[in-house]
Design a protein around this motif. Sequence first.
Motif, PDB file in Angstrom:
ATOM      1  N   GLU A 198       0.827  -1.197   0.000  1.00 43.19           N
ATOM      2  CA  GLU A 198       0.000   0.000   0.000  1.00 43.19           C
ATOM      3  C   GLU A 198       0.866   1.253   0.000  1.00 43.19           C
ATOM      4  N   GLU A 199       1.976   1.211   0.763  1.00 40.21           N
ATOM      5  CA  GLU A 199       2.860   2.368   0.817  1.00 40.21           C
ATOM      6  C   GLU A 199       3.553   2.589  -0.521  1.00 40.21           C
ATOM      7  N   ALA A 200       3.889   1.485  -1.189  1.00 38.41           N
ATOM      8  CA  ALA A 200       4.651   1.598  -2.427  1.00 38.41           C
ATOM      9  C   ALA A 200       3.820   2.184  -3.554  1.00 38.41           C
ATOM     10  N   GLY A 201       2.492   1.975  -3.475  1.00 38.41           N
ATOM     11  CA  GLY A 201       1.627   2.532  -4.505  1.00 38.41           C
ATOM     12  C   GLY A 201       1.962   1.981  -5.875  1.00 38.41           C
ATOM     13  N   ASP A 202       2.159   2.889  -6.850  1.00 38.31           N
ATOM     14  CA  ASP A 202       2.434   2.455  -8.211  1.00 38.31           C
ATOM     15  C   ASP A 202       3.921   2.410  -8.498  1.00 38.31           C
ATOM     16  N   ALA A 203       4.735   2.267  -7.445  1.00 36.86           N
ATOM     17  CA  ALA A 203       6.185   2.286  -7.649  1.00 36.86           C
ATOM     18  C   ALA A 203       6.662   1.129  -8.492  1.00 36.86           C
ATOM     19  N   ASP A 204       5.867   0.032  -8.547  1.00 38.75           N
ATOM     20  CA  ASP A 204       6.279  -1.122  -9.347  1.00 38.75           C
ATOM     21  C   ASP A 204       6.569  -0.725 -10.786  1.00 38.75           C
ATOM     22  N   ALA A 224      23.497 -13.215   0.623  1.00 35.87           N
ATOM     23  CA  ALA A 224      22.236 -13.934   0.854  1.00 35.87           C
ATOM     24  C   ALA A 224      21.242 -13.676  -0.273  1.00 35.87           C
ATOM     25  N   PRO A 225      20.385 -14.654  -0.559  1.00 36.56           N
ATOM     26  CA  PRO A 225      19.309 -14.408  -1.523  1.00 36.56           C
ATOM     27  C   PRO A 225      18.284 -13.460  -0.928  1.00 36.56           C
ATOM     28  N   SER A 226      17.582 -12.733  -1.778  1.00 35.92           N
ATOM     29  CA  SER A 226      16.542 -11.817  -1.299  1.00 35.92           C
ATOM     30  C   SER A 226      15.416 -11.744  -2.313  1.00 35.92           C
ATOM     31  N   GLY A 227      14.224 -11.423  -1.832  1.00 35.38           N
ATOM     32  CA  GLY A 227      13.060 -11.333  -2.695  1.00 35.38           C
ATOM     33  C   GLY A 227      13.262 -10.332  -3.821  1.00 35.38           C
ATOM     34  N   ALA A 228      13.185 -10.814  -5.068  1.00 30.88           N
ATOM     35  CA  ALA A 228      13.365  -9.968  -6.262  1.00 30.88           C
ATOM     36  C   ALA A 228      14.717  -9.251  -6.248  1.00 30.88           C
ATOM     37  N   PHE A 243      19.455  -4.015  10.202  1.00 31.04           N
ATOM     38  CA  PHE A 243      18.165  -3.402   9.924  1.00 31.04           C
ATOM     39  C   PHE A 243      17.582  -3.997   8.647  1.00 31.04           C
ATOM     40  N   LYS A 244      16.276  -4.244   8.672  1.00 28.14           N
ATOM     41  CA  LYS A 244      15.570  -4.630   7.452  1.00 28.14           C
ATOM     42  C   LYS A 244      14.981  -3.369   6.821  1.00 28.14           C
ATOM     43  N   GLN A 245      15.114  -3.242   5.528  1.00 30.94           N
ATOM     44  CA  GLN A 245      14.529  -2.121   4.796  1.00 30.94           C
ATOM     45  C   GLN A 245      13.142  -2.545   4.327  1.00 30.94           C
ATOM     46  N   VAL A 246      12.102  -2.007   4.937  1.00 30.34           N
ATOM     47  CA  VAL A 246      10.752  -2.457   4.605  1.00 30.34           C
ATOM     48  C   VAL A 246      10.311  -1.968   3.225  1.00 30.34           C
ATOM     49  N   ARG A 273       8.735   5.147  -3.876  1.00 33.62           N
ATOM     50  CA  ARG A 273       8.975   3.956  -3.070  1.00 33.62           C
ATOM     51  C   ARG A 273       8.822   2.702  -3.919  1.00 33.62           C
ATOM     52  N   LYS A 274       9.653   1.712  -3.619  1.00 34.20           N
ATOM     53  CA  LYS A 274       9.518   0.432  -4.311  1.00 34.20           C
ATOM     54  C   LYS A 274       9.425  -0.687  -3.282  1.00 34.20           C
ATOM     55  N   VAL A 275       8.707  -1.710  -3.645  1.00 34.24           N
ATOM     56  CA  VAL A 275       8.448  -2.813  -2.734  1.00 34.24           C
ATOM     57  C   VAL A 275       9.719  -3.619  -2.480  1.00 34.24           C
ATOM     58  N   HIS A 276       9.949  -3.971  -1.231  1.00 33.03           N
ATOM     59  CA  HIS A 276      10.991  -4.930  -0.879  1.00 33.03           C
ATOM     60  C   HIS A 276      10.292  -6.218  -0.450  1.00 33.03           C
TER      61      HIS A 276
END
Length: 291
Positions: free
Chosen positions: A58-64, A128-132, A197-200, A209-212
């Motif tokens: 929701e925070e990222a909005g249309d950042a995709d 480490a592997p990470s989402g996307a 720290f995790k970057q949300v 903003r972009k989704v993590h």
Amino acid sequence: MFFLTPVLAAVVCILIVWIFKNADRSMERREEEARARAEARPRVDEDLQHSTDLDQVEEAGDADESQESEENVEHIAFSHIRYPEKEMVKRSQEFYELLNKRRSLRFISNEQVPMEVIDNVIKTAGTAPSGAHTEPWTFVVVKDPDMKHKIRGIIEEEEEINYLKRMGHRWVTDLKKLRTNWIKEYLDTAPVLILIFKQVYGFAANGKRKVHHYNEISVSIACGILLAALQNAGLVTVTTTPLNCGPRLRLLLGRPANEKLLMLLPVGYPSKEATVLDLKRKRLDQIMVTV
């Protein structure tokens, strides 16, 4: 038309007052029961309540739309070393034996450690592997004694409240065998503190903003690799998750709002008087199921 007699009117008024008083008492009882349940239930760290998916989408909005497409990332040949079967068994056994010696240690020497080693273990964690492939981690290395002491002050203040109020009787009872409390002397004595720290969420080139994706899982994997790298380098640590300290530590360290504290590792050599509890790990047949 129906008229109430004075006596009947008085009875009706008394009945109405009685109903409202009982409703108030019932409401008060429900509130007291809810408070009691809340106090008995362990409180989760406020930073860890914010996971990865719905809130940040929701925070990222249309950042995709601004994120780079996987189609634009070049594929290259994969380089791989395949070992003979005997060598595979040998290497896997040796690595197990190395990590089986890893223990959570709260007695850490103040002897300085080479910063090149700290650089290398954090680089290793960063594999480490990470989402996307968002790599949603920040490793904050603290060496300054004054800063370490401030961190200790915040953690001990919050941990005392955790032990006495937030964590609940069952949680505190489970910790008794480990003989831990809110006093964290190792935060001063350890030559290095690593706060993970995790970057949300992150930011695209255009500032949106972009989704993590799966940031907490990704950073947790990186923490596991970091623990293995520290053990491989001959250093010790204890995994700590400072409950309800995240926002204050984030501000103290000047980290941005998109970062949430996940873990803190005091790192160094074991002190000469270091001891550990004689705990046993589960056997293979207790942790592995083959189908």
